[in-house]
Design an enzyme around this catalytic site. Structure first.
Site: not given
Ligand code: PGA
Length: 256
Positions: A9-11, A95, A97, A167, A173, A213, A234-235
């Site tokens: 997930n590149w956001k 998600h 966010e 999640e 994050g 994470s 994500g990251g």
């Molecule tokens: P993260 O994000 O790996 O940076 O914690 C995961 C996500 O939000 O899908």
């Protein structure tokens, strides 16, 4: 065994040059026919160029959101027809966010989920509790509410198009990961919920990704939990040297 699924997930990150370079590096290491499903989910403007770069490889394409209505007067939104048109395979829905910053409620997520399935696209449906929920022992109650709302009116036949991503919001994050035991407990709860809501055949088949994470150094342990069928990353999905080892961890587990 459920086929592991690792999605990046590149956001709202990367540039055209960086995103296509990253996709190219991932595609080079993910030929078609592997024992693990891999997807990258760039921001909307980069879907088409990334699609070109991953063509012919084993890497699939995901979007990070979609609107549920047919194309029309909805300024700023993107229709599922448009995502289908450009060759998207998956849509991330719900998600945290989106839930936190953009007003994606369970009823709205439910509309998006139903529309995504109706279009024949795969959905990665995200659920997960806040830190305050976990500390108040409300994790299962929160998951139950989210799942109940998100799956309203969705029948068993649609479940083969849906992947659930557990999640925990406190792990996204933050560098804090759910312990393998915490992840496994939540995944088992979700699978049990599916068994009660639908049936055990469906519940056994649905893949449940862990997200929050995930890094190269914790992926193997998380992914080897019996009810953890992959990761939504994500990251660590923004750098090939971090994302590829996570895929490799899934391959090793799938090969056993
Ligand atoms: P993260 O994000 O790996 O940076 O914690 C995961 C996500 O939000 O899908």
């Amino acid at each position: 065994m459920r086929r592991p699924f690792v999605a990046g997930n590149w956001k709202m990150n990367l540039s055209l040059a960086a995103g296509t370079a990253l996709a190219k590096a991932i595609a080079a290491e993910c030929p078609a026919g592997s024992n693990v499903d891999v997807a990258v989910c760039p921001a909307f403007p980069y879907l088409i160029p990334v699609k070109e770069v991953i063509a012919g490889s084993g890497v699939q394409l995901g979007a990070q959101n979609a609107y549920f209505t047919p194309p029309g007067a909805f300024t700023g939104e993107v229709a599922l027809d448009m995502l289908t048109d450009v060759g998207v395979d998956w849509v991330i829905l719900g998600h945290s966010e989106r839930r936190q910053f953009f007003g994606d409620t369970d009823p709205l997520i439910n509309q998006k989920l139903q529309a995504t399935i109706a279009k024949g696209l795969g959905a990665i449906l995200c659920v997960g509790e806040l830190l305050a929920d976990r500390e108040a022992n409300r994790t299962e109650a929160v998951l139950e509410t989210q799942l109940g709302g998100d799956f309203a009116g969705v029948d068993a036949a649609a479940l083969d198009k849906i992947v659930i991503a557990y999640e925990p919001v406190w792990a996204i994050g933050t560098g804090v990961t759910a312990s393998p035991a915490q992840a496994e407990a939540a995944h088992a709860f979700i699978r049990n919920w599916l068994a009660n809501r639908y049936n055990t055949t469906v519940a056994d088949a649905v893949r449940i990704q862990y997200g929050g994470s995930v890094k190269p150094d914790n992926a193997a342990e998380l992914l080897s939990q019996p009810n953890v069928d992959g990761a939504l990353v994500g990251g660590a999905s923004l750098k090939a040297e971090q994302f590829l080892p996570i895929i490799q961890a899934a391959r090793t587990i799938a090969g056993k």
